[in-house]
Structures are given as C-alpha cells and as structure tokens.
Design a protein around this motif. Sequence first.
Motif, PDB file in Angstrom:
ATOM      1  N   HIS A  23       0.839  -1.195   0.000  1.00 36.03           N
ATOM      2  CA  HIS A  23       0.000   0.000   0.000  1.00 36.03           C
ATOM      3  C   HIS A  23       0.874   1.244   0.000  1.00 36.03           C
ATOM      4  N   ALA A  24       0.269   2.388  -0.373  1.00 43.07           N
ATOM      5  CA  ALA A  24       0.994   3.654  -0.331  1.00 43.07           C
ATOM      6  C   ALA A  24       1.327   3.973   1.125  1.00 43.07           C
ATOM      7  N   GLN A  25       2.511   4.491   1.349  1.00 41.46           N
ATOM      8  CA  GLN A  25       2.983   4.722   2.703  1.00 41.46           C
ATOM      9  C   GLN A  25       2.428   6.039   3.245  1.00 41.46           C
ATOM     10  N   THR A  26       1.820   5.962   4.432  1.00 43.68           N
ATOM     11  CA  THR A  26       1.364   7.165   5.117  1.00 43.68           C
ATOM     12  C   THR A  26       2.290   7.426   6.283  1.00 43.68           C
ATOM     13  N   SER A  27       2.453   8.686   6.605  1.00 39.62           N
ATOM     14  CA  SER A  27       3.247   9.062   7.765  1.00 39.62           C
ATOM     15  C   SER A  27       2.629  10.312   8.365  1.00 39.62           C
ATOM     16  N   PRO A  28       2.968  10.623   9.603  1.00 43.91           N
ATOM     17  CA  PRO A  28       2.357  11.785  10.250  1.00 43.91           C
ATOM     18  C   PRO A  28       2.809  13.101   9.616  1.00 43.91           C
ATOM     19  N   ARG A  47      -8.698  18.138   7.653  1.00 40.40           N
ATOM     20  CA  ARG A  47      -9.242  16.878   7.154  1.00 40.40           C
ATOM     21  C   ARG A  47      -8.505  16.443   5.892  1.00 40.40           C
ATOM     22  N   VAL A  48      -8.175  15.154   5.840  1.00 38.55           N
ATOM     23  CA  VAL A  48      -7.694  14.554   4.600  1.00 38.55           C
ATOM     24  C   VAL A  48      -8.948  14.231   3.801  1.00 38.55           C
ATOM     25  N   LEU A  49      -9.055  14.771   2.582  1.00 39.37           N
ATOM     26  CA  LEU A  49     -10.251  14.535   1.783  1.00 39.37           C
ATOM     27  C   LEU A  49     -10.433  13.041   1.557  1.00 39.37           C
ATOM     28  N   GLY A  50     -11.580  12.528   1.981  1.00 41.14           N
ATOM     29  CA  GLY A  50     -11.860  11.107   1.872  1.00 41.14           C
ATOM     30  C   GLY A  50     -11.226  10.291   2.970  1.00 41.14           C
ATOM     31  N   GLY A  51     -10.797  10.934   4.060  1.00 45.60           N
ATOM     32  CA  GLY A  51     -10.122  10.208   5.127  1.00 45.60           C
ATOM     33  C   GLY A  51     -10.386  10.792   6.500  1.00 45.60           C
ATOM     34  N   LYS A  52      -9.376  10.735   7.339  1.00 43.62           N
ATOM     35  CA  LYS A  52      -9.498  11.139   8.733  1.00 43.62           C
ATOM     36  C   LYS A  52      -9.416  12.649   8.903  1.00 43.62           C
ATOM     37  N   ALA A  53      -9.764  13.097  10.118  1.00 45.33           N
ATOM     38  CA  ALA A  53      -9.749  14.523  10.427  1.00 45.33           C
ATOM     39  C   ALA A  53      -9.262  14.722  11.853  1.00 45.33           C
ATOM     40  N   THR A  54      -8.843  15.953  12.156  1.00 46.37           N
ATOM     41  CA  THR A  54      -8.410  16.318  13.503  1.00 46.37           C
ATOM     42  C   THR A  54      -8.661  17.810  13.706  1.00 46.37           C
ATOM     43  N   LEU A  55      -8.434  18.293  14.916  1.00 48.17           N
ATOM     44  CA  LEU A  55      -8.544  19.714  15.240  1.00 48.17           C
ATOM     45  C   LEU A  55      -7.191  20.221  15.704  1.00 48.17           C
ATOM     46  N   ASN A  61      -1.301  23.921  16.467  1.00 48.99           N
ATOM     47  CA  ASN A  61      -0.552  22.769  15.945  1.00 48.99           C
ATOM     48  C   ASN A  61      -1.484  21.600  15.653  1.00 48.99           C
ATOM     49  N   PHE A  62      -1.117  20.798  14.657  1.00 46.25           N
ATOM     50  CA  PHE A  62      -1.880  19.594  14.332  1.00 46.25           C
ATOM     51  C   PHE A  62      -0.939  18.501  13.871  1.00 46.25           C
ATOM     52  N   THR A  63      -1.392  17.256  13.996  1.00 44.22           N
ATOM     53  CA  THR A  63      -0.699  16.074  13.479  1.00 44.22           C
ATOM     54  C   THR A  63      -1.755  15.163  12.878  1.00 44.22           C
ATOM     55  N   LEU A  64      -1.499  14.707  11.641  1.00 42.65           N
ATOM     56  CA  LEU A  64      -2.473  13.891  10.932  1.00 42.65           C
ATOM     57  C   LEU A  64      -1.727  12.940  10.002  1.00 42.65           C
ATOM     58  N   ALA A  65      -2.185  11.700   9.920  1.00 40.98           N
ATOM     59  CA  ALA A  65      -1.554  10.723   9.032  1.00 40.98           C
ATOM     60  C   ALA A  65      -2.031  10.947   7.606  1.00 40.98           C
ATOM     61  N   ALA A  81     -12.235  28.633   3.724  1.00 45.16           N
ATOM     62  CA  ALA A  81     -11.709  27.271   3.687  1.00 45.16           C
ATOM     63  C   ALA A  81     -10.530  27.224   2.721  1.00 45.16           C
ATOM     64  N   THR A  82      -9.502  26.463   3.100  1.00 39.29           N
ATOM     65  CA  THR A  82      -8.285  26.361   2.297  1.00 39.29           C
ATOM     66  C   THR A  82      -7.958  24.890   2.073  1.00 39.29           C
ATOM     67  N   GLN A  83      -7.497  24.561   0.872  1.00 44.08           N
ATOM     68  CA  GLN A  83      -7.063  23.202   0.572  1.00 44.08           C
ATOM     69  C   GLN A  83      -5.609  23.225   0.131  1.00 44.08           C
ATOM     70  N   VAL A  84      -4.835  22.258   0.645  1.00 41.49           N
ATOM     71  CA  VAL A  84      -3.406  22.169   0.343  1.00 41.49           C
ATOM     72  C   VAL A  84      -3.107  20.733  -0.094  1.00 41.49           C
ATOM     73  N   VAL A  85      -2.384  20.576  -1.206  1.00 41.23           N
ATOM     74  CA  VAL A  85      -1.942  19.263  -1.678  1.00 41.23           C
ATOM     75  C   VAL A  85      -0.555  18.999  -1.109  1.00 41.23           C
ATOM     76  N   LEU A  86      -0.383  17.836  -0.472  1.00 35.81           N
ATOM     77  CA  LEU A  86       0.909  17.493   0.141  1.00 35.81           C
ATOM     78  C   LEU A  86       1.931  17.120  -0.920  1.00 35.81           C
ATOM     79  N   THR A  87       3.079  17.784  -0.873  1.00 37.45           N
ATOM     80  CA  THR A  87       4.168  17.459  -1.790  1.00 37.45           C
ATOM     81  C   THR A  87       5.362  16.874  -1.045  1.00 37.45           C
ATOM     82  N   SER A  88       5.403  17.075   0.275  1.00 36.38           N
ATOM     83  CA  SER A  88       6.506  16.560   1.082  1.00 36.38           C
ATOM     84  C   SER A  88       5.978  16.185   2.455  1.00 36.38           C
ATOM     85  N   LEU A  89       6.531  15.120   3.019  1.00 35.14           N
ATOM     86  CA  LEU A  89       6.130  14.699   4.358  1.00 35.14           C
ATOM     87  C   LEU A  89       7.173  15.065   5.405  1.00 35.14           C
TER      88      LEU A  89
END
Length: 148
Positions: A23-28, A47-55, A61-65, A81-89
């Motif tokens: 599977h694709a690797q997820t990390s915090p 919120r990860v679109l189609g996935g988990k969410a946090t506050l 500060n936040f941490t999300l897989a 509302a703002t959306q950001v595409v992850l390019t680096s972990l």
Amino acid sequence: MKYRYVLSLLLLLGFSLPQHLLHAQTSPVNGTVQSNSGTPLSGVSVRVLGGKATLTSNLGNFTLAAKIGDTLSFTYIGYEATQVVLTSLSAPLNVQLQQVSGELGEVVVTALGISKEKNRWAILSRKLNLSNSIPPRRPILSMTFLVR
C-alpha cells in the motif's frame, strides 16, 4: 515433487510480504495553522479529503496521518476554507487562513430552541438582546425570564 516445493515456497513468500510495501505509505504530517495576522488558531478542522480529520491545539498545531498527493482541507468559522496538496512529508506544513470580510448571519432563538433565519418565523420567535435582559450576577432560573 519439485514443482510442488517451488509453488509452496512462492505462496509462503507472497503471504509473508509486509503489508506496508503493498500500500501507499502514510506518515504523520505536522504543521501549524495561523490567521493572516500570524495569530495561532485553535479548533481549526484539518481533514484529509476522503479520510481522517483532527482539530488544531491551543497553539494552532496539528498532526495527521497522510501520504504524498493527499489533499488537506482547513476550515474554521469566520475564515475562508483552504485546501493544500501534500508534496513533502518531511517539512512541517504552515497554513495561513484568510478572514472572511462579511459578517455572520444573524441567529434568532425560537421557543423550541431551534435556530432560524431572521424574520422567518416572526410570530413564534423573538430577537433576544441578552446584554439588557440578564441582570448581572444573578443565576437564570428559567427560560421564561429571558423571553419577556
């Protein structure tokens, strides 16, 4: 017999592969959410679109897989509302939310406690001005005191 031995070995190796390789690797993902003036915002929904969410915490500060390519959505009352595409972990993600320049809609409390738009139920509801109707340092014993 040799064919059977090779087939058994291949099946054993196939089932023993680690699942994270398949599977694709997820990390915090760590980061901070601030207003456009630089003030940390607490309670922002991340919120990860189609996935988990946090506050976010009190310091913003936040941490999300998540994994590279996921889209994170940041929402907060009074901010766009703002959306950001992850390019680096590896690097922390710093997001600034822009304040909405308009006012929030006015809310009216009805007799049943259901919030409605202003003037929608003019007969059943009444606009409350809480600053003038509640005497200082006295407990509210019933809701009938508020609706006079």
